[in-house]
Motif scaffolding. Structure first.
Motif, short mmCIF file in Angstrom:
data_model
loop_
_atom_site.label_atom_id
_atom_site.label_comp_id
_atom_site.label_asym_id
_atom_site.label_seq_id
_atom_site.Cartn_x
_atom_site.Cartn_y
_atom_site.Cartn_z
N MET A 1 74.38 6.77 -32.34
CA MET A 1 74.56 7.77 -31.29
C MET A 1 73.78 7.37 -30.04
N GLU A 2 72.53 7.03 -30.23
CA GLU A 2 71.68 6.67 -29.10
C GLU A 2 72.23 5.47 -28.33
N GLU A 3 72.64 4.45 -29.04
CA GLU A 3 73.16 3.24 -28.40
C GLU A 3 74.44 3.52 -27.63
N PHE A 4 75.38 4.20 -28.26
CA PHE A 4 76.66 4.48 -27.60
C PHE A 4 76.51 5.50 -26.48
N SER A 5 75.66 6.49 -26.64
CA SER A 5 75.50 7.47 -25.56
C SER A 5 74.76 6.86 -24.37
N SER A 6 73.98 5.83 -24.61
CA SER A 6 73.28 5.16 -23.51
C SER A 6 74.14 4.12 -22.79
N TYR A 7 74.98 3.40 -23.56
CA TYR A 7 75.67 2.25 -22.99
C TYR A 7 77.19 2.30 -23.07
N GLY A 8 77.76 3.26 -23.78
CA GLY A 8 79.20 3.28 -23.97
C GLY A 8 79.64 2.21 -24.95
N ILE A 9 80.94 2.08 -25.12
CA ILE A 9 81.46 1.08 -26.06
C ILE A 9 81.21 -0.32 -25.54
N ALA A 10 81.57 -0.55 -24.30
CA ALA A 10 81.47 -1.90 -23.74
C ALA A 10 80.02 -2.39 -23.68
N GLY A 11 79.10 -1.50 -23.34
CA GLY A 11 77.72 -1.92 -23.16
C GLY A 11 76.87 -1.89 -24.43
N PRO A 76 72.25 16.82 -25.50
CA PRO A 76 72.74 16.08 -24.34
C PRO A 76 73.35 14.72 -24.71
N GLY A 77 72.89 14.10 -25.78
CA GLY A 77 73.43 12.81 -26.19
C GLY A 77 74.91 12.89 -26.52
N LEU A 78 75.32 13.97 -27.14
CA LEU A 78 76.73 14.13 -27.47
C LEU A 78 77.58 14.21 -26.20
N TYR A 79 77.09 14.87 -25.19
CA TYR A 79 77.86 14.99 -23.96
C TYR A 79 77.89 13.67 -23.18
N ARG A 80 76.84 12.89 -23.31
CA ARG A 80 76.89 11.52 -22.76
C ARG A 80 77.92 10.70 -23.52
N THR A 128 89.85 24.92 -20.21
CA THR A 128 89.15 23.94 -19.37
C THR A 128 88.05 24.61 -18.56
N ALA A 129 88.36 25.73 -17.94
CA ALA A 129 87.37 26.45 -17.12
C ALA A 129 86.18 26.89 -17.97
N ILE A 130 86.44 27.37 -19.17
CA ILE A 130 85.36 27.81 -20.06
C ILE A 130 84.46 26.62 -20.41
N MET A 131 85.07 25.50 -20.78
CA MET A 131 84.29 24.33 -21.17
C MET A 131 83.49 23.78 -19.98
N VAL A 132 84.09 23.79 -18.81
CA VAL A 132 83.39 23.29 -17.62
C VAL A 132 82.18 24.18 -17.32
N LEU A 133 82.39 25.49 -17.35
CA LEU A 133 81.27 26.41 -17.09
C LEU A 133 80.17 26.26 -18.14
N ALA A 134 80.57 26.13 -19.39
CA ALA A 134 79.59 26.08 -20.48
C ALA A 134 78.81 24.77 -20.51
N THR A 135 79.37 23.70 -19.98
CA THR A 135 78.70 22.39 -20.04
C THR A 135 78.25 21.89 -18.66
N ALA A 136 78.33 22.74 -17.67
CA ALA A 136 78.03 22.31 -16.29
C ALA A 136 76.59 21.83 -16.10
N TRP A 137 75.68 22.27 -16.94
CA TRP A 137 74.27 21.90 -16.73
C TRP A 137 73.78 20.81 -17.67
N THR A 138 74.71 20.09 -18.28
CA THR A 138 74.30 18.93 -19.06
C THR A 138 73.91 17.83 -18.07
N PRO A 139 73.03 16.93 -18.47
CA PRO A 139 72.55 15.90 -17.55
C PRO A 139 73.65 14.99 -16.97
N ILE A 140 74.77 14.84 -17.67
CA ILE A 140 75.81 13.94 -17.18
C ILE A 140 76.73 14.61 -16.17
#
Length: 172
Positions: A1-11, A76-80, A128-140
């Motif tokens: 989780m940490e590796e993929f949330s930090s760098y994505g698949i390619a990185g 926050p890692g999951l949202y990254r 979509t609007a609900i999810m955007v409002l609920a996750t708007a303050w995640t670091p990403i």
């Protein structure tokens, strides 16, 4: 989780994953075949947690939004990871996620037909609007933290604002 949330698949690097997991890199490839399958497994396992821990309730959309808000702030890692998925989704297929989303949209459609919630917005737009409002303050998120940087210093107030905003959307 940490590796993929930090760098994505390619990185992401399987070498680093193996080292942190204290296992053999070749065993990872034997078990998962490739990095994309490993990424998909990590994301699916974490999304399964979401499905199990956050019950979707069309009869209480504000409560659902608050539960998503709390989960998003605590994970926050999951949202990254989801952000990387969105950027690199041409390499990953998450059929279960699509099924869960379709089920929510169908439930919203049924709730609208029965008059339980308003019908101004299509079910897809409303979700979509609900999810955007609920996750708007995640670091990403490029908007919530920059437009209202103190929102997470007052989580109860921000949670209440999300609740009220979704209450209004659900009635429309």
């Amino acid at each position: 989780m940490e590796e993929f949330s930090s760098y994505g698949i390619a990185g992401a690097r399987v070498d680093r994953i193996a080292k942190k997991a204290n296992c053999n890199k070749n065993m990872i490839y034997i078990y998962f075949e490739n990095k994309e399958t490993l990424f998909t497994t990590v994301l699916q396992n974490n999304l399964q947690r979401v499905y199990e821990e956050i019950t979707f309730t069309p009869d209480d959309l504000p409560g659902y939004a608050v539960r998503v808000f709390d989960f998003a702030i605590a994970n926050p890692g999951l949202y990254r990871l989801l952000a990387w998925y969105s950027l690199e989704q041409n390499t990953v297929n998450l059929a279960e996620r699509t099924l869960v989303q379709q089920k929510k949209i169908t439930e919203l459609m049924n709730a609208q037909r029965s008059g339980l919630i308003g019908s101004t917005f299509t079910p897809g737009f409303l979700l979509t609007a609900i999810m955007v409002l609920a996750t708007a303050w995640t670091p990403i998120n490029p908007f919530g933290p920059s437009y209202e940087p103190n929102a997470l210093k007052m989580p109860a107030e921000t949670r209440e604002a999300v609740f009220q905003a979704v209450s209004l959307l659900a009635k429309a």
